[in-house]
Design a protein around this motif. Structure first.
Motif, PDB file in Angstrom:
ATOM      1  N   VAL A 102       0.919  -1.259   0.068  1.00  0.00           N
ATOM      2  CA  VAL A 102      -0.033  -0.147  -0.142  1.00  0.00           C
ATOM      3  C   VAL A 102       0.802   1.105  -0.081  1.00  0.00           C
ATOM      4  CG1 VAL A 102      -1.872   1.089   1.176  1.00  0.00           C
ATOM      5  CG2 VAL A 102      -1.673  -1.221   1.405  1.00  0.00           C
ATOM      6  N   THR A 103       0.894   1.797  -1.055  1.00  0.00           N
ATOM      7  CA  THR A 103       1.875   3.128  -1.303  1.00  0.00           C
ATOM      8  C   THR A 103       1.164   4.400  -1.606  1.00  0.00           C
ATOM      9  OG1 THR A 103       3.358   1.598  -2.201  1.00  0.00           O
ATOM     10  CG2 THR A 103       3.813   3.886  -2.564  1.00  0.00           C
ATOM     11  N   GLY A 104       1.626   5.391  -0.739  1.00  0.00           N
ATOM     12  CA  GLY A 104       0.951   6.924  -1.275  1.00  0.00           C
ATOM     13  C   GLY A 104       1.420   7.478  -0.148  1.00  0.00           C
ATOM     14  N   PRO A 105       0.998   8.954  -0.006  1.00  0.00           N
ATOM     15  CA  PRO A 105       1.215   9.699   0.976  1.00  0.00           C
ATOM     16  C   PRO A 105       0.883   9.450   2.247  1.00  0.00           C
ATOM     17  CG  PRO A 105      -0.012  11.108  -0.923  1.00  0.00           C
ATOM     18  CD  PRO A 105      -0.043   9.498  -1.142  1.00  0.00           C
ATOM     19  N   PRO A 106       1.772   9.571   3.262  1.00  0.00           N
ATOM     20  CA  PRO A 106       1.721   9.312   4.947  1.00  0.00           C
ATOM     21  C   PRO A 106       0.070   9.115   5.229  1.00  0.00           C
ATOM     22  CG  PRO A 106       3.554  10.293   4.530  1.00  0.00           C
ATOM     23  CD  PRO A 106       2.970  10.613   3.236  1.00  0.00           C
ATOM     24  N   GLU A 107      -0.433  10.295   5.030  1.00  0.00           N
ATOM     25  CA  GLU A 107      -1.796  10.266   5.592  1.00  0.00           C
ATOM     26  C   GLU A 107      -2.829   9.557   4.986  1.00  0.00           C
ATOM     27  OE1 GLU A 107      -0.083  13.001   4.703  1.00  0.00           O
ATOM     28  OE2 GLU A 107       0.478  14.008   6.287  1.00  0.00           O
ATOM     29  N   ALA A 108      -2.521   9.420   3.482  1.00  0.00           N
ATOM     30  CA  ALA A 108      -3.407   8.497   2.828  1.00  0.00           C
ATOM     31  C   ALA A 108      -3.298   7.146   3.289  1.00  0.00           C
ATOM     32  CB  ALA A 108      -3.326   8.905   1.315  1.00  0.00           C
ATOM     33  N   VAL A 109      -2.079   6.769   3.203  1.00  0.00           N
ATOM     34  CA  VAL A 109      -1.857   5.288   3.720  1.00  0.00           C
ATOM     35  C   VAL A 109      -2.556   5.064   4.787  1.00  0.00           C
ATOM     36  CG1 VAL A 109      -0.039   3.590   4.089  1.00  0.00           C
ATOM     37  CG2 VAL A 109       0.235   5.129   2.284  1.00  0.00           C
ATOM     38  N   ALA A 110      -2.094   5.862   5.939  1.00  0.00           N
ATOM     39  CA  ALA A 110      -2.726   5.507   7.376  1.00  0.00           C
ATOM     40  C   ALA A 110      -4.269   5.524   7.068  1.00  0.00           C
ATOM     41  CB  ALA A 110      -2.349   6.797   8.280  1.00  0.00           C
ATOM     42  N   ALA A 111      -4.913   6.521   6.696  1.00  0.00           N
ATOM     43  CA  ALA A 111      -6.370   6.343   6.469  1.00  0.00           C
ATOM     44  C   ALA A 111      -6.851   5.087   5.737  1.00  0.00           C
ATOM     45  CB  ALA A 111      -6.905   7.575   5.832  1.00  0.00           C
ATOM     46  N   TYR A 112      -6.190   4.950   4.761  1.00  0.00           N
ATOM     47  CA  TYR A 112      -6.667   3.625   4.093  1.00  0.00           C
ATOM     48  C   TYR A 112      -6.441   2.301   4.874  1.00  0.00           C
ATOM     49  CZ  TYR A 112      -6.645  -0.222   0.594  1.00  0.00           C
ATOM     50  OH  TYR A 112      -7.006  -1.533  -0.047  1.00  0.00           O
ATOM     51  N   LEU A 113      -5.496   2.179   5.790  1.00  0.00           N
ATOM     52  CA  LEU A 113      -5.089   0.830   6.524  1.00  0.00           C
ATOM     53  C   LEU A 113      -6.255   0.926   7.466  1.00  0.00           C
ATOM     54  CD1 LEU A 113      -1.260   0.812   6.786  1.00  0.00           C
ATOM     55  CD2 LEU A 113      -3.102  -0.633   5.123  1.00  0.00           C
ATOM     56  N   ALA A 114      -6.526   2.226   8.113  1.00  0.00           N
ATOM     57  CA  ALA A 114      -7.537   2.186   9.305  1.00  0.00           C
ATOM     58  C   ALA A 114      -8.937   1.873   8.582  1.00  0.00           C
ATOM     59  CB  ALA A 114      -7.418   3.601   9.739  1.00  0.00           C
ATOM     60  N   GLY A 115      -9.124   2.016   7.706  1.00  0.00           N
ATOM     61  CA  GLY A 115     -10.408   1.849   7.177  1.00  0.00           C
ATOM     62  C   GLY A 115     -10.638   0.466   6.428  1.00  0.00           C
ATOM     63  N   ALA A 116      -9.759  -0.245   6.195  1.00  0.00           N
ATOM     64  CA  ALA A 116      -9.723  -1.437   5.341  1.00  0.00           C
ATOM     65  C   ALA A 116     -10.085  -2.541   6.692  1.00  0.00           C
ATOM     66  CB  ALA A 116      -8.529  -1.762   4.709  1.00  0.00           C
ATOM     67  N   GLU A 117     -11.084  -3.259   6.262  1.00  0.00           N
ATOM     68  CA  GLU A 117     -11.284  -4.779   7.025  1.00  0.00           C
ATOM     69  C   GLU A 117     -10.470  -5.716   6.641  1.00  0.00           C
ATOM     70  OE1 GLU A 117     -15.648  -5.235   6.850  1.00  0.00           O
ATOM     71  OE2 GLU A 117     -15.967  -3.045   7.756  1.00  0.00           O
ATOM     72  N   LEU A 118      -9.294  -5.769   7.072  1.00  0.00           N
ATOM     73  CA  LEU A 118      -8.266  -6.781   6.752  1.00  0.00           C
ATOM     74  C   LEU A 118      -8.720  -8.245   7.510  1.00  0.00           C
ATOM     75  CD1 LEU A 118      -5.189  -4.784   6.905  1.00  0.00           C
ATOM     76  CD2 LEU A 118      -6.250  -5.179   4.896  1.00  0.00           C
ATOM     77  N   PRO A 119      -8.385  -9.029   6.856  1.00  0.00           N
ATOM     78  CA  PRO A 119      -8.543 -10.479   7.415  1.00  0.00           C
ATOM     79  C   PRO A 119      -7.694 -10.391   9.011  1.00  0.00           C
ATOM     80  CG  PRO A 119      -7.790 -10.808   5.211  1.00  0.00           C
ATOM     81  CD  PRO A 119      -7.795  -9.384   5.638  1.00  0.00           C
ATOM     82  N   PRO A 120      -8.382 -11.353   9.986  1.00  0.00           N
ATOM     83  CA  PRO A 120      -7.760 -11.186  11.106  1.00  0.00           C
ATOM     84  C   PRO A 120      -6.270 -11.610  11.344  1.00  0.00           C
ATOM     85  CG  PRO A 120      -9.939 -12.498  11.346  1.00  0.00           C
ATOM     86  CD  PRO A 120      -9.622 -11.936   9.668  1.00  0.00           C
ATOM     87  N   GLU A 121      -5.843 -12.413  10.334  1.00  0.00           N
ATOM     88  CA  GLU A 121      -4.623 -12.837  10.417  1.00  0.00           C
ATOM     89  C   GLU A 121      -3.557 -11.940   9.744  1.00  0.00           C
ATOM     90  OE1 GLU A 121      -7.446 -16.276   9.316  1.00  0.00           O
ATOM     91  OE2 GLU A 121      -7.088 -14.250   8.775  1.00  0.00           O
ATOM     92  N   ALA A 122      -4.062 -10.691   9.195  1.00  0.00           N
ATOM     93  CA  ALA A 122      -3.147  -9.949   8.367  1.00  0.00           C
ATOM     94  C   ALA A 122      -2.385  -9.382   9.426  1.00  0.00           C
ATOM     95  CB  ALA A 122      -3.850  -8.927   7.693  1.00  0.00           C
TER      96      ALA A 122
END
Length: 714
Positions: free
Chosen positions: A621-641
């Protein structure tokens, strides 16, 4: 409902939930199921008046089909699979069902015709049919959807890669009539492999064998691919082979012409030009030609009754597409083999870790020669270590140790000598100064780096390392070297003034050279083929390739070395290869023993222990720091991720071509890696795709780039 309808309701007639239910019931009763009959007074098609269209918009929140009305005048041409133009979007807002009259014209593909639409309202009509030629069949559509889902991309982006641009002149020319199936070929040089004749026999009888083929060095592999394709054609089915570049495609093309004759196969490469390539592609889609050889884009070639998909040298970086959603040819052909139940052949003089995994999990069977055949075909490989190189006076005068000097002089008596030199700019990773073990992070096993030449940190998770010591030997000192070409051709020209020196590299790549005495200096991947084979080869600056800051450094170095050494004559003919690298390194030992399969299996075992791809699945996941943080915070990743990082990514230098993974010049970007265990790759891709779709639908924030299975995670 209209506003008047809402005012006529009695407030307080029931609970809010009941009131909402009443309103929804009344709305559905007033708006019947759409079955359009006219469009601006013009009649629509009597049968199947609704066209389901995929618009050419790669945004993930638009990765769906849209319904349009079919005017009567377009009824005959508006068939599934044709290219169409439709109006899409209105007032800056995308709409469901193509129902607005506003919006610009966009390209699309007509997916199917339907009797009615599930959209409850008026539909916009197709603007026009671009061409009555159906270019998107059901099998290609199914494959493209599977690729989009696997790589967390959109179907429209995949079809941009799968269907070539239209060329009117090529479309207007008829394709030749298909030829009858050829007879089954003889095994030929396939008899050098114990399972080779059986593999060809299975293809000729209509079977679907899957094999990972470790090819013998020498000039026979193009003919062997051609015979495998001929055996498939003999069964009445089609065959497809994908190779890294146009030079390699030309060799297979010539072999196919010799084995099959003219008119039985198509060559799909960018070198053909848009009109010829599209004409060849149409001949394949229309069923006139059943055999295809091509470069990366040919992985989607719509071969009828596909019986075999083959890939040569899957470790070559050109097999990984640089356009979204960044599919790899190997994975696409695996999907085609699984969905189409056809044969699969993954070949090369080397063996990648992914190929070894296919054999390890039983998906494919090994197809390799015995040691006796290998001793006949492979050259003698000798090594020169760093310590010997430093003590050798001859090496200081022309970068050639005494052993290499003698090998070159002897080789020039009977033919050309190949000299492989790493490209400039190889930046090795850090490793132990004593035993050369790569320096890895204690937290995630990622590679350590020293951006400021002082402090150590991990290139994956970003954690600092203040007290590193080598787990293999206990050493505490690190080393790194950057080695380039250093005018090798000029130095060799001075060392052998009476011998012609030819160069092959990025600016000028030679296809072949005569079998006369000459020095051929080449960068990896640009080695020309010599008539009769090279008498000898020198592989210089081996440490520069083994020490690259990449998880695949050792595997890639061995692939480059075996590709060059495979062009040298066999040991019985005096062929000799000298590699200037530390003899104790695992890739060097694998080259000396000519055992790429063993090296790949060991690499696979190590990656399984450390949780590295391909045993695990990984995404960046690549991009500006704020965008990467917001994306990861909103993604419903698998529990094992497991999220590693983020860490800064380098910015592209002004005036230099931007590489994959570079941040735009002047901008600060970060990259995070998301890792999941085996069996959870589909869940990871679905989660990342959903998060990206939600982000693009809102239209807020800086862009974030997602890549499944990034090729460079070093």
């Amino acid at each position: 409902m209209s506003s008047d309808d809402e005012q006529s309701e009695e407030p307080g007639a029931g609970a809010p939930e009941q009131l909402a239910l009443i309103r929804e019931t009344v709305r559905r009763a007033k708006v019947p199921r759409a079955k359009p009959r006219t469009w601006r007074g013009a009649p629509l098609a009597e049968e199947l008046p609704v066209a389901r269209v995929l618009v050419n918009r790669g945004a993930l929140h638009l990765d769906q089909y849209f319904d349009y009305a079919v005017p009567e005048e377009l009824d005959a041409e508006a068939r599934p699979g044709v290219r169409v133009r439709v109006r899409f979007g209105a007032g800056g807002r995308q709409v469901r069902g193509g129902r607005r009259e506003g919006g610009g014209l966009v390209d699309g593909f007509l997916i199917e015709r339907r009797a009615s639409s599930d959209y409850q309202g008026a539909l916009a009509a197709l603007a026009y049919v671009v061409s009555p030629e159906p270019v998107l069949g059901p099998e290609l559509l199914e494959l493209s959807r599977a690729v989009a889902d696997r790589y967390a991309g959109s179907l429209a982006d995949v079809l941009q890669l799968a269907v070539p641009p239209r060329n009117g002149r090529a479309e207007g020319k008829p394709s030749p009539a298909p030829l009858p199936p050829p007879p089954a070929p003889s095994p030929g040089s396939w008899e050098r492999y114990a399972q080779g004749p059986g593999f060809l026999r299975a293809l000729a009888e209509g079977g679907a064998p899957r094999a990972v083929w470790t090819a013998l060095p020498g000039p026979h592999w193009p003919e062997e691919i051609a015979r495998a394709m001929a055996a498939t054609l003999a069964s009445g089915r089609g065959a497809l082979v994908v190779v890294p570049d146009g030079r390699t495609a030309g060799r297979v093309d010539a072999a196919l012409t010799e084995v099959l004759g003219e008119g039985r196969h198509a060559l799909l490469t960018a070198d053909s030009g848009p009109e010829k390539r599209y004409r060849q592609w149409l001949a394949v889609r229309r069923g006139s030609v059943r055999a295809v050889v091509g470069t990366r884009a040919a992985m989607f070639a719509p071969v009828a009754d596909l019986g075999l998909v083959a890939l040569w040298d899957d470790g070559d970086s050109s097999h990984s597409d640089d356009n979204a959603p960044f599919p790899h040819v190997r994975e696409v052909l695996e999907l085609r083999a699984a969905h189409g139940r056809c044969g699969f052949l993954l070949g090369g003089t080397n063996c990648t870790v992914e190929a070894a995994q296919l054999v390890e999990n039983g998906w494919a069977l090994p197809l390799r020669p015995d040691r006796e055949q290998l001793r006949i075909a492979a050259p003698l490989v000798r090594t020169v270590g760093d310590g010997e190189l430093a003590r050798d006076g001859a090496a200081r005068s022309a970068r050639l140790p005494s052993l290499a000097w003698q090998t070159v002089r002897d080789g020039l008596r009977s033919g050309p000598v190949l000299v492989q030199v790493p490209r400039r700019g190889y930046a090795p990773r850090l490793s132990c100064e004593r035993c050369r073990e790569p320096a890895r992070c204690r937290h995630c096993a990622g590679p350590l780096q020293a951006p400021d030449q002082q402090d150590l940190n991990c290139a994956w998770c970003g954690r600092a390392e203040t007290a590193w010591n080598c787990p293999a030997c206990g050493g505490v000192r690190l080393r790194a070297r950057i080695v380039g070409a250093r005018r090798t051709a000029e130095e060799l020209g001075r060392a052998f003034p009476a011998v012609p020196v030819r160069t092959s590299g990025r600016d000028h790549v030679l296809d072949s050279v005569p079998g006369l005495p000459a020095l051929v200096v080449s960068t990896p991947g640009a080695e020309p083929v010599a008539e009769g084979g090279y008498a000898a080869a020198l592989l210089l600056d081996g440490w520069a390739m083994v020490g690259r800051p990449d998880l695949r450094a050792g595997e890639e170095a061995l692939r480059r070395w075996t590709a060059a050494a495979a062009l040298v004559r066999g040991r019985p003919e005096g062929g000799t290869v000298v590699i200037v690298a530390e003899p104790t390194l695992a890739p060097v030992q694998a080259l000396v023993r000519w055992d790429p399969v063993g090296h790949a299996r060991r690499e696979l075992a190590e990656r399984a222990e450390l949780g590295f791809p391909p045993v695990s699945r990984m995404a960046s996941v690549t991009g500006p720091p704020e965008a990467v943080a917001a994306y990861l915070a909103g993604a419903e990743l698998p529990p094992e991720a497991q999220v590693l990082g983020p860490v800064p990514v380098p910015a592209g230098a002004p005036g230099r071509p931007r590489r994959q993974g570079d941040a735009p010049p002047g901008e600060t970007w970060e990259r995070a890696l998301v890792r999941v265990p085996p069996g959870r790759g589909a869940a990871l891709a679905a989660a990342l795709k959903a998060a990206q779709a939600a982000r693009t639908a809102r239209g807020t924030g800086d862009p974030v780039r997602i890549r499944i299975d990034p090729p460079d995670i070093g």
